[in-house]
Motif scaffolding. Structure first.
Motif, PDB file in Angstrom:
ATOM      1  N   ASP A   1       2.922   3.423   6.739  1.00 43.71           N
ATOM      2  CA  ASP A   1       3.228   4.292   7.875  1.00 43.71           C
ATOM      3  C   ASP A   1       2.626   3.668   9.131  1.00 43.71           C
ATOM      4  O   ASP A   1       1.428   3.395   9.189  1.00 43.71           O
ATOM      5  CB  ASP A   1       2.644   5.681   7.631  1.00 43.71           C
ATOM      6  CG  ASP A   1       3.129   6.701   8.663  1.00 43.71           C
ATOM      7  OD1 ASP A   1       3.400   6.314   9.813  1.00 43.71           O
ATOM      8  OD2 ASP A   1       3.225   7.891   8.300  1.00 43.71           O
ATOM      9  N   LEU A   2       3.468   3.441  10.133  1.00 42.79           N
ATOM     10  CA  LEU A   2       3.000   2.772  11.349  1.00 42.79           C
ATOM     11  C   LEU A   2       1.887   3.553  12.040  1.00 42.79           C
ATOM     12  O   LEU A   2       1.050   2.970  12.745  1.00 42.79           O
ATOM     13  CB  LEU A   2       4.168   2.556  12.310  1.00 42.79           C
ATOM     14  CG  LEU A   2       5.333   1.702  11.794  1.00 42.79           C
ATOM     15  CD1 LEU A   2       6.348   1.465  12.901  1.00 42.79           C
ATOM     16  CD2 LEU A   2       4.845   0.382  11.228  1.00 42.79           C
ATOM     17  N   SER A   3       1.856   4.862  11.834  1.00 39.05           N
ATOM     18  CA  SER A   3       0.818   5.674  12.470  1.00 39.05           C
ATOM     19  C   SER A   3      -0.563   5.416  11.882  1.00 39.05           C
ATOM     20  O   SER A   3      -1.578   5.797  12.478  1.00 39.05           O
ATOM     21  CB  SER A   3       1.162   7.160  12.344  1.00 39.05           C
ATOM     22  OG  SER A   3       1.142   7.565  10.977  1.00 39.05           O
ATOM     23  N   GLU A   4      -0.600   4.757  10.701  1.00 38.02           N
ATOM     24  CA  GLU A   4      -1.870   4.477  10.055  1.00 38.02           C
ATOM     25  C   GLU A   4      -2.519   3.193  10.562  1.00 38.02           C
ATOM     26  O   GLU A   4      -3.653   2.869  10.207  1.00 38.02           O
ATOM     27  CB  GLU A   4      -1.680   4.378   8.537  1.00 38.02           C
ATOM     28  CG  GLU A   4      -1.185   5.675   7.893  1.00 38.02           C
ATOM     29  CD  GLU A   4      -0.928   5.514   6.408  1.00 38.02           C
ATOM     30  OE1 GLU A   4      -1.256   4.424   5.880  1.00 38.02           O
ATOM     31  OE2 GLU A   4      -0.406   6.443   5.789  1.00 38.02           O
ATOM     32  N   LEU A   5      -1.811   2.441  11.376  1.00 35.76           N
ATOM     33  CA  LEU A   5      -2.348   1.175  11.884  1.00 35.76           C
ATOM     34  C   LEU A   5      -3.399   1.444  12.961  1.00 35.76           C
ATOM     35  O   LEU A   5      -3.312   2.428  13.702  1.00 35.76           O
ATOM     36  CB  LEU A   5      -1.212   0.325  12.451  1.00 35.76           C
ATOM     37  CG  LEU A   5      -0.196  -0.161  11.416  1.00 35.76           C
ATOM     38  CD1 LEU A   5       1.061  -0.665  12.099  1.00 35.76           C
ATOM     39  CD2 LEU A   5      -0.808  -1.245  10.542  1.00 35.76           C
ATOM     40  N   PRO A   6      -4.390   0.572  13.063  1.00 37.76           N
ATOM     41  CA  PRO A   6      -5.464   0.797  14.045  1.00 37.76           C
ATOM     42  C   PRO A   6      -4.978   0.599  15.470  1.00 37.76           C
ATOM     43  O   PRO A   6      -4.007  -0.127  15.718  1.00 37.76           O
ATOM     44  CB  PRO A   6      -6.503  -0.258  13.658  1.00 37.76           C
ATOM     45  CG  PRO A   6      -5.719  -1.333  12.985  1.00 37.76           C
ATOM     46  CD  PRO A   6      -4.614  -0.638  12.251  1.00 37.76           C
ATOM     47  N   PRO A   7      -5.664   1.214  16.446  1.00 36.34           N
ATOM     48  CA  PRO A   7      -5.285   1.048  17.863  1.00 36.34           C
ATOM     49  C   PRO A   7      -5.903  -0.220  18.448  1.00 36.34           C
ATOM     50  O   PRO A   7      -6.750  -0.870  17.834  1.00 36.34           O
ATOM     51  CB  PRO A   7      -5.882   2.292  18.525  1.00 36.34           C
ATOM     52  CG  PRO A   7      -7.109   2.577  17.697  1.00 36.34           C
ATOM     53  CD  PRO A   7      -6.757   2.196  16.274  1.00 36.34           C
ATOM     54  N   ASN A   8      -5.463  -0.555  19.629  1.00 35.87           N
ATOM     55  CA  ASN A   8      -6.058  -1.654  20.415  1.00 35.87           C
ATOM     56  C   ASN A   8      -6.057  -2.983  19.653  1.00 35.87           C
ATOM     57  O   ASN A   8      -7.066  -3.680  19.565  1.00 35.87           O
ATOM     58  CB  ASN A   8      -7.496  -1.304  20.826  1.00 35.87           C
ATOM     59  CG  ASN A   8      -7.555   0.003  21.597  1.00 35.87           C
ATOM     60  OD1 ASN A   8      -6.716   0.268  22.453  1.00 35.87           O
ATOM     61  ND2 ASN A   8      -8.548   0.829  21.274  1.00 35.87           N
ATOM     62  N   VAL A   9      -4.917  -3.315  19.098  1.00 34.60           N
ATOM     63  CA  VAL A   9      -4.757  -4.582  18.386  1.00 34.60           C
ATOM     64  C   VAL A   9      -4.134  -5.597  19.337  1.00 34.60           C
ATOM     65  O   VAL A   9      -3.079  -5.355  19.927  1.00 34.60           O
ATOM     66  CB  VAL A   9      -3.869  -4.405  17.136  1.00 34.60           C
ATOM     67  CG1 VAL A   9      -3.552  -5.759  16.505  1.00 34.60           C
ATOM     68  CG2 VAL A   9      -4.559  -3.486  16.128  1.00 34.60           C
TER      69      VAL A   9
END
Length: 555
Positions: free
Chosen positions: A62-70
């Motif tokens: 799920d793309l929403s599970e990816l961390p922010p500020n990458v």
């Protein structure tokens, strides 16, 4: 490292054991998470690179599970479906594209400053094709995807590993690093790992031999295994020749994720300290050739798992330079990998060295044999060969001839009709010489134990004629027959054409590869004469024990 570099945060998709992650980490980039479905690979990545390694099917991520500020995304979607070594290049491209689509979807969702994806060279053309209107990647055109097929040998890796790199990195800057890097060889790695005090030839790490893991040298190849490997590389029925054993004075061929004791792909060496004893590479030798530090630990449970880990990895000695290009460093400013020798410490606990599988001593009753006859082989798959097939459980040995192209393969019947056809058209002087050769070959074939040939091959029966002995007999007869024809038939190309027309009738003119057969007419005629003689003897022997004859399809 400059403080500015601490702001670069990366994720690694389809991360395997962490080849991307290690290269980026050495360059000062913070890999905050990696994603891989194989748990043992994740364990290896986590223990060596000390970052979050999630075991997940990325297709379902799920793309929403990816961390922010990458800031950076790297990864290597599975290459199996795209590889030419997978079912002759006939993998499921639509299935393989699903992983590339997922990778690009994550790039499109996160919108990092920089990204790079690694795969087999074929993917460059796949991406180019699918980005066109109506293609499966058309919706990603705005990512301005650039592709480059790169030979990692140019970046100090002792391996001729060509891979497609796709992304938005500065490829010209990346390529500029090659001028500052040495050319390394297979022999350097083999010698370095044989010392008591080991000096890593790429990273300059020093360890004692008893600290080295996964450097278990397996049994040397048997005479039969050597013969099969040599034939597969030097005299393959289809592919062109390669060196055997693999030369130590140059970089090695591509390290793969599988490695059997008898295959064309296996790398076989003659160690400098043990001449005449041919063997495969150890896991550690393969890992060093893949650009892993000598103290990098692989936490697989079996020998095969560790070989897969190594072969599927992105070489960190290469990903390091991609990371430097991402950081926009000039070639003269890039630190050498040896500058990290003190920082690259072993994770704990150390892995247990995996033991190689024991050489096979049992083979199936229907063990197959298919080798080109050395003196009767041309390049690009045009060859006479000896092989076996089965009618039920009954083995049938036979010679065959194949010509044409990879997409249009044809054969000639090698039987008494073909033999009589040629003998009736050769000049009387030539005919007498050829009949002398045929008589000599027939006498030699009478001593062949055809009844037990299969049992000798699968190691289940009494000692008798080995298929290799029969192959050698046919090869010597072929060379002698060629010599006889060259002495007496200056231009027999018309005879080859007649033979093909006799078997293929009106279809003969449309067959591919006929020019090549005409240019090598002496070899083709010699092969037909020798192999038809052999097949006649095999059929006669089969009749004596009540076997059904093999039915011809031509003439």
């Amino acid at each position: 490292m400059p403080n500015a570099l601490k702001n670069f945060r990366a994720i690694d998709l389809y991360s395997g054991v962490g080849g991307w992650s290690l290269g980026l980490r050495l360059a000062g980039i913070d890999v905050i998470a990696s994603y891989e479905r194989w748990g043992l690979a994740n364990e290896t990545n986590f223990k060596n690179n000390q970052h979050q390694a999630q075991t997940v099917d990325i297709r379902r991520l799920d793309l929403s599970e990816l961390p922010p500020n990458v800031d950076i995304i790297v990864g290597s979607p599975p290459c199996t479906q795209f590889s030419y070594s997978n079912r002759g290049g006939n993998g499921d491209l639509a299935d393989g594209l699903q992983d590339i689509i997922k990778f690009l979807s994550i790039v499109d969702h996160i919108k990092p400053k920089l990204w790079a994806m690694e795969n087999v060279p074929r993917v460059a053309k796949v991406i180019e094709h699918e980005l066109k209107e109506g293609g499966k990647l058309e919706r990603f055109k705005h990512l301005n995807i650039a592709t480059k097929v790169i030979n990692m040998e140019d970046f100090g890796l002792p391996q001729r590993r060509k891979r497609c790199i796709a992304g938005n990195i500065d490829f010209k800057l990346l390529e500029s690093y090659g001028a500052y890097l040495p050319k390394r060889t297979l022999g350097e790695v083999i010698v370095a790992l044989s010392e008591e005090n080991i000096l890593d030839p790429i990273y300059g790490i020093q360890i004692n031999k008893n600290e080295l893991r996964d450097h278990v040298v397996e049994d040397v190849l048997s005479a039969e295994e050597v013969r099969i490997n040599r034939a597969g590389k030097i005299c393959h029925p289809v592919y062109n020749s390669m060196a055997f054993p693999d030369p130590l004075n140059r970089s090695v061929r591509t390290i793969t994720a599988t490695c059997t004791r008898v295959s064309r792909e296996s790398i076989v060496i003659e160690p400098p300290l043990s001449p005449n004893n041919l063997r495969r590479l150890t896991i550690r030798e393969r890992a060093a050739l893949q650009g892993f530090p000598v103290n990098f630990q692989f936490y697989g449970e079996t020998y095969g798992q560790k070989i897969k880990m190594v072969g599927n990895a992105v070489p960190p000695a290469f990903s390091y330079y991609i990371a430097q290009a991402m950081l926009n460093r000039k070639a003269s400013e890039v630190p050498s990998l040896t500058s990290f020798s003190k920082r690259l410490t072993s994770p704990h606990p150390l892995s247990q060295s995996a033991k190689p599988e024991k050489p096979g001593i049992r083979y199936p009753k229907n063990r197959t044999f298919r080798l080109a006859i050395p003196s009767l082989r041309l390049k690009s798959g045009v060859r006479f060969e000896l092989g076996n097939s089965f009618i039920g459980e009954e083995p049938r040995w036979r010679t065959a001839f194949f010509f044409g192209t990879s997409k249009s393969i044809h054969s000639l019947e090698l039987n008494n009709d073909a033999l009589s056809f040629l003998l009736s058209r050769l000049s009387p002087i030539t005919n007498a010489a050829i009949l002398e050769e045929i008589s000599s070959l027939t006498d030699q074939l009478k001593s062949v134990d055809f009844c037990n040939l299969q049992r000798v091959w699968n190691h289940s029966g009494p000692s008798g004629t080995h298929p290799f002995s029969l192959l050698d007999t046919l090869s010597k007869a072929g060379a002698s027959m060629i010599s006889r024809l060259e002495e007496r038939e200056p231009a027999p190309s018309d005879l080859v054409s007649e033979l093909i027309r006799a078997q293929y009738k009106d279809d003969a003119a449309s067959l591919p590869g006929l020019t090549k057969l005409s240019k090598n007419a002496h070899l083709i005629l010699a092969g037909v004469l020798v192999c038809a003689t052999a097949n006649n003897e095999i059929e006669n022997r089969a009749k004596t024990i009540g076997l059904q004859p093999i039915i011809s399809t031509h003439m």
